[in-house]
Write an enzyme that holds these catalytic residues in place. Structure first.
Site, mmCIF file in Angstrom:
data_model
loop_
_atom_site.group_PDB
_atom_site.id
_atom_site.type_symbol
_atom_site.label_atom_id
_atom_site.label_comp_id
_atom_site.label_asym_id
_atom_site.label_seq_id
_atom_site.Cartn_x
_atom_site.Cartn_y
_atom_site.Cartn_z
ATOM 1 N N ASN A 157 0.807 -1.226 0.000
ATOM 2 C CA ASN A 157 0.000 0.000 0.000
ATOM 3 C C ASN A 157 0.838 1.273 0.000
ATOM 4 O O ASN A 157 0.399 2.312 -0.468
ATOM 5 C CB ASN A 157 -0.937 0.015 1.205
ATOM 6 C CG ASN A 157 -0.248 -0.405 2.480
ATOM 7 O OD1 ASN A 157 0.258 -1.524 2.586
ATOM 8 N ND2 ASN A 157 -0.204 0.499 3.440
ATOM 9 N N CYS B 212 -4.041 4.053 7.992
ATOM 10 C CA CYS B 212 -4.328 3.497 9.315
ATOM 11 C C CYS B 212 -3.240 3.847 10.305
ATOM 12 O O CYS B 212 -3.394 3.714 11.500
ATOM 13 C CB CYS B 212 -4.406 1.969 9.252
ATOM 14 S SG CYS B 212 -5.275 1.395 7.860
HETATM 15 N N1 PLP Z 1 -4.236 -4.374 3.521
HETATM 16 C C1 PLP Z 1 -3.779 -3.358 2.768
HETATM 17 C C2 PLP Z 1 -2.631 -3.596 1.853
HETATM 18 C C3 PLP Z 1 -4.378 -2.103 2.846
HETATM 19 O O1 PLP Z 1 -3.928 -1.113 2.096
HETATM 20 C C4 PLP Z 1 -5.464 -1.924 3.737
HETATM 21 C C5 PLP Z 1 -6.083 -0.603 3.892
HETATM 22 O O2 PLP Z 1 -5.449 0.409 3.742
HETATM 23 C C6 PLP Z 1 -5.909 -3.029 4.490
HETATM 24 C C7 PLP Z 1 -5.263 -4.228 4.355
HETATM 25 C C8 PLP Z 1 -7.068 -2.910 5.430
HETATM 26 O O3 PLP Z 1 -8.236 -2.662 4.703
HETATM 27 P P1 PLP Z 1 -9.589 -2.225 5.449
HETATM 28 O O4 PLP Z 1 -9.213 -1.033 6.295
HETATM 29 O O5 PLP Z 1 -10.511 -1.879 4.359
HETATM 30 O O6 PLP Z 1 -10.021 -3.359 6.276
#
Ligand code: PLP
Length: 393
Positions: A154, A329
């Protein structure tokens, strides 16, 4: 509040108007509970869920039975990792993952390590962000039950080699889980379904509704590992209790279908724009691209600016530009990005890094504007930095 130029599509995306339109009837007139089997309100909702599930399966080339709906990737990640912990004897179970996973994986691993006695190996990555396949092979133990390696990162967009990973664990009774949250709609995901036993997705990363996602399970063997995180009501074959989110599922099916329509053209368009942005940013003296040497998502770039304080750079930019310094996050964390640190980027450069993520509403004019805004702000920040002055003499 005044709207800013949005280049943070990896954090989330706006719901596509076509997705909103598809969902609307199931928020109002067709509000029934798909589990209400004794009246037409329930039948209509049940049919909508089945049609949507078939549509997702058809679009992605998978079986409808292999889909479990969740509130998003975080829940799906928790479900997979904790299922392995519950299913196999906790003491003596070993899971391999990497240091650049999203916190949804790393925090779940830390929890299981602390409270469930599961042992983990966190693979290093090289300076381009890729795991080393020899390290993976060397980390396998007789008690290894799962390899959990993300497909696309991400923060940097770096794509890990799933085929090669799957080859290494083939015939070893080890399952492969991949976090494919960032890949859907940006790059083809056939590899995910071909090589992974489990994969997770979130609708809000693909112009769908928030609070909606799915866990993909390849076959009955993988399905048999799964255990419910949420009990109650027996919905979704007992795998996830709670009233089924009909509008969310209908919206998810719509956005998945839209995401695969013209994917290659859109992905090429994004890559051209991203490259243009990256070139513009790298024209700024002492700026560095992170993750450019590996295969990566076409919409993402991550750039560090030397002699700039990252927090004040972001603050300065925030009046004009919506971007981030890593995962949304983890945006308030005072530590440098764990992803960039794992890539052996020093803490000063890791602190001064920005993630730019483009999306379907990004235009060339946006990119030209973003380059100008960043260029001006970096200059301003450096003018206020005594170290920048000193560096000249
Ligand atoms: N995994 C990756 C690579 C992400 O980019 C994200 C969110 O930014 C997540 C997991 C978690 O996704 P969610 O917050 O929609 O549960």
């Amino acid at each position: 509040m005044e709207k800013k130029l949005y280049l943070d599509y990896n954090a989330t995306t706006p719901c596509d108007p076509q997705v909103v339109d598809a969902m609307k009837p199931y928020l109002s007139d067709n509000f029934g509970n798909p589990s209400s089997v004794h009246h037409a309100f329930g039948w209509i909702a049940k049919e909508a869920v089945e049609t949507a599930t078939n549509k997702i399966a058809h679009t992605l080339g998978i079986c409808a039975d292999n889909i479990t709906y969740t509130s998003g990737s975080t829940e799906a990640i928790n479900m997979v990792l904790k299922s392995f912990c519950k299913k196999y004897k906790p003491n003596g179970t070993h899971i391999i993952t990497s240091k650049t996973e999203h916190k949804a994986v790393l925090d779940t691993c830390a929890f299981m390590e602390k409270y469930e006695g599961v042992s983990f190996t966190y693979l290093d990555v090289d300076t381009s962000g890729l795991i080393n396949l020899d390290d993976l092979e060397a980390a396998i133990r007789p008690e290894t039950i799962l390899v959990s390696i993300m497909f696309a990162n991400n923060e940097t967009g770096v794509i890990q080699p799933l085929r090669e990973i799957a080859n290494i664990i083939a015939n070893k009774d080890i399952f492969l889980f991949t976090d494919a949250t960032q890949a859907l709609g940006k790059t083809p995901v056939d590899e995910v379904f071909e090589f992974a036993d489990f994969a997770c997705f979130s609708a809000h990363k693909v112009y769908g509704p928030k609070g909606m996602g799915m866990l993909y399970c390849k076959n009955i063997e993988a399905m048999n590992v799964l255990q419910s995180l949420i009990q109650g009501g027996g919905q979704q074959k007992g795998l996830r209790g709670g009233t089924i989110n009909t509008p969310g599922i209908v919206g998810f099916a719509k956005c998945v279908a839209l995401s695969q329509h013209d994917l290659l053209n859109e992905s090429n368009r994004l890559e051209r724009l991203r490259n243009h942005l990256e070139e513009g940013l790298l024209d700024i003296e002492l700026s560095f691209s992170n993750g450019y040497a590996a295969p990566r998502l076409p919409n993402t770039c991550n750039v560090s600016f030397a002699f700039v304080n990252g927090a004040s750079l972001l603050r300065g930019l925030s009046k004009d530009l919506a971007i981030s310094n890593g995962s949304a996050c983890n945006a308030s964390s005072e530590n440098p990005s764990h992803v960039l640190t794992a890539m052996q980027i020093g803490s000063d450069l890791a602190f001064s890094s920005l993630r730019f993520s483009l999306g379907k509403y990004t235009s060339e004019a946006d990119i030209n504007a973003a380059i100008k805004i960043v260029r001006k702000e970096v200059k301003l920040q450096r003018e206020n930095n005594i170290l920048w002055e000193r560096r000249k003499f």
